[in-house]
Each structure stands twice: as C-alpha cells, then as structure tokens.
Design a protein around this motif. Structure first.
Motif, mmCIF file in Angstrom:
data_model
loop_
_atom_site.group_PDB
_atom_site.id
_atom_site.type_symbol
_atom_site.label_atom_id
_atom_site.label_comp_id
_atom_site.label_asym_id
_atom_site.label_seq_id
_atom_site.Cartn_x
_atom_site.Cartn_y
_atom_site.Cartn_z
ATOM 1 N N GLU A 172 -27.402 7.285 -31.765
ATOM 2 C CA GLU A 172 -26.671 8.493 -31.413
ATOM 3 C C GLU A 172 -26.009 9.134 -32.625
ATOM 4 O O GLU A 172 -25.828 10.361 -32.668
ATOM 5 C CB GLU A 172 -25.605 8.184 -30.351
ATOM 6 N N THR A 195 -39.117 20.249 -31.256
ATOM 7 C CA THR A 195 -39.044 18.962 -30.553
ATOM 8 C C THR A 195 -39.363 17.847 -31.525
ATOM 9 O O THR A 195 -40.367 17.899 -32.233
ATOM 10 C CB THR A 195 -40.031 18.913 -29.375
ATOM 11 N N ARG A 204 -37.265 8.536 -27.911
ATOM 12 C CA ARG A 204 -36.677 9.640 -27.160
ATOM 13 C C ARG A 204 -37.241 10.957 -27.672
ATOM 14 O O ARG A 204 -37.796 11.022 -28.771
ATOM 15 C CB ARG A 204 -35.160 9.639 -27.262
ATOM 16 N N VAL A 206 -36.078 14.739 -28.741
ATOM 17 C CA VAL A 206 -34.904 15.496 -29.159
ATOM 18 C C VAL A 206 -35.322 16.949 -29.285
ATOM 19 O O VAL A 206 -36.262 17.273 -30.023
ATOM 20 C CB VAL A 206 -34.351 14.979 -30.501
ATOM 21 N N HIS A 207 -34.623 17.839 -28.569
ATOM 22 C CA HIS A 207 -34.969 19.253 -28.568
ATOM 23 C C HIS A 207 -33.891 20.059 -29.292
ATOM 24 O O HIS A 207 -32.692 19.827 -29.092
ATOM 25 C CB HIS A 207 -35.116 19.768 -27.141
ATOM 26 N N LEU A 217 -28.651 21.082 -30.409
ATOM 27 C CA LEU A 217 -29.410 20.164 -29.565
ATOM 28 C C LEU A 217 -29.285 20.604 -28.124
ATOM 29 O O LEU A 217 -28.184 20.909 -27.661
ATOM 30 C CB LEU A 217 -28.888 18.738 -29.725
ATOM 31 N N VAL A 218 -30.408 20.658 -27.415
ATOM 32 C CA VAL A 218 -30.425 21.108 -26.028
ATOM 33 C C VAL A 218 -31.184 20.090 -25.189
ATOM 34 O O VAL A 218 -31.998 19.313 -25.697
ATOM 35 C CB VAL A 218 -31.069 22.502 -25.899
ATOM 36 N N GLU A 219 -30.893 20.105 -23.886
ATOM 37 C CA GLU A 219 -31.581 19.176 -22.979
ATOM 38 C C GLU A 219 -33.058 19.495 -22.872
ATOM 39 O O GLU A 219 -33.910 18.605 -22.899
ATOM 40 C CB GLU A 219 -30.925 19.219 -21.592
ATOM 41 N N THR A 220 -33.368 20.785 -22.718
ATOM 42 C CA THR A 220 -34.753 21.232 -22.619
ATOM 43 C C THR A 220 -34.901 22.544 -23.370
ATOM 44 O O THR A 220 -33.923 23.291 -23.546
ATOM 45 C CB THR A 220 -35.183 21.439 -21.149
#
Length: 273
Positions: A172, A195, A204, A206-207, A217-220
C-alpha cells in the motif's frame, strides 16, 4: 485528505512477522555473508539490518550516535546522515552480535506497540510521508522493513516470500505517490487513463486517471485505458524503491496501448520514502 488509521492489531502482528522473517533470513550467516554488498549504495547486508536497528532504537527514545558521516558519498540528506550514524556505530560488531541487538530492540518495540493507547495510535505525528496517524507511520515502518528484506535477499541471492499479509500491507505504501511518477516523471497528458496490471506475489490492478495536471488513483476507469503496463509486484517494488532500472529487466514487463508513455512511466517509477 485524512489518512485512514490502520488496524492496531493487524499492523503490530505484521511487524512482528516481518521482524521474524528478517531474523530467519540472516540467522546462521558467517561474517562473509554479513558483509555481502546489498543493492543499496555503500551498504552491506549487515548495514541494512543495522539501519533497522537504528531506526527502531530511535523510536524507543535512544539518541543517535554523535558521529561525523559527512565524508560518505552515498549520504545525501539529513535522513541519510542519521541512518549512517547508526550504521557506523554498529559496524564494529560481529554479525551475530548485531542480530542479538536486533532481537532485543524489536522485542522492546513490540512490547511498546502492544501497549500503546488507541488515542496515541490514531494521533498525528511527523513521518516520512508528512503528518500522519502513528498507525500509518507503523505501516510505513512495515514497508521499510519489507523492502529491506528484499535488499538483503537480493544481496545474498536467495528468494523470500514477498506476498502474504505482510506484502499486501507494505505494498500500500508504494501507491500514494504514484500520481507524481505519472505526471511529473512520465509527463502523461490530461485525459490519459492508465492501468497497472501488477501480477504476483502481490497481485492487483491499479487504475490512474489524469485530469487538470493531476494523476489520481481511481477504482475504475471511465473509458478504456490508453496504457496498460503489466509487470510483477517484485519488479514493481524494486523499481519504485529505486533498487533497479527497467533497462536491467528487458522482457519482464509489457506495455499495451501508448507505448511511448509506458516506456517513460516504467523508467519514472522510482521514489524515496
């Protein structure tokens, strides 16, 4: 943005496991093994563990050694000088003596961590990432020790388990400053959508979206990625930590989409915590 306070019991247990992993890694080394060069300039395996001993000693309230380290070329700032003072003070010890010191210091640190009050765990303190909750600081400490486990293992040319809970938590700390690498380092233009497909041992996706000169950084992503960079978490961690370069690992990462941006980004990942 306010930091979320990491769970006290989880981080403390992970630090305990991390220090146990470091102990297993160096236990039984002969003096030649202890003095093996690491990936860090000017530091041997011994020096890496001595650095951890010094940092944890400081957190116990012990004063730094009063030594002049201005003549060392790899010392470039005040933090580097502080680290080097501890290393120079401890360097005359035998490796087995340093390990005994490590076990004693981390034992005291674990006791202190287990007894810390909730308010103190959540309280803001100066850290390498700015003012942050003490619990976040301890996740940074976990990250530092996790990275140094890799430094020692790479110096000794052995493999270690980089995944599991320790790896997931430490990983993290590789992410918050990633936007700077995207905008300042790789010069990604507004509208870029990136991405990072990070494969095992800490896998993972990472977007990252770039807008208004910022990369967040965004979820999608709200549209297809203009760049997909795929690489293993072991290489990602070492690139972010400045331990190696992309040019030293041809064929170990792939770029899909905007290849020019991808090649710039993989060369701009290094940061210092």
């Amino acid at each position: 943005m306010t930091d979320t306070v990491p769970d006290h019991a989880v981080i403390t247990a992970a630090l305990s496991d991390q220090w146990d992993a470091l102990t297993r890694l160096v236990d039984g080394l002969d003096e030649k093994g202890w003095r093996t060069p690491s990936a860090l300039p000017g530091w041997t395996v011994f020096d890496v563990l001595a650095h951890i001993v010094g940092t944890e000693s400081l957190l116990l309230g012990e004063p730094a050694p009063d030594l002049d380290v201005s003549g060392f070329g790899h010392v470039r700032n005040d933090i580097g000088a502080l680290n080097e003072k501890w290393i120079q003070a401890l360097r005359p010890l035998a490796g087995t003596q340093l390990l005994d010191r490590f076990l004693e210091v981390t034992g005291r640190r674990l006791k202190a961590l287990r007894e810390i009050a909730p308010a103190d765990w959540a309280g803001l303190v100066p850290t390498p990432v700015g003012m942050a909750p003490y619990g976040r600081f301890m996740r940074v400490r976990l990250f530092d020790c996790w990275m140094h486990e890799h430094d020692i293992a790479d110096g000794l040319r052995v493999s270690v388990d980089e995944g599991g809970q320790r790896g997931e938590l430490a990983f993290e700390e590789l992410l918050p400053a990633l936007g700077r690498a995207v905008v300042k380092g790789a010069k990604a233009a507004d509208g870029s959508r990136i991405t990072l497909e990070v494969t095992g041992p800490v896998a993972r996706a990472v977007h990252i979206a770039v807008a208004g000169g910022r990369a967040d950084l965004v979820e999608t992503l709200d549209a297809p990625a203009t760049l997909v960079l795929t690489l293993g978490s072991d290489l990602f961690a070492r690139l972010r930590g400045g331990r190696t370069t992309a040019d030293a690992h041809p064929g170990e990462y792939t770029v899909t989409g905007d290849t020019d941006l991808g090649e710039r980004l993989v060369r701009a990942l290094a940061f210092t915590l």
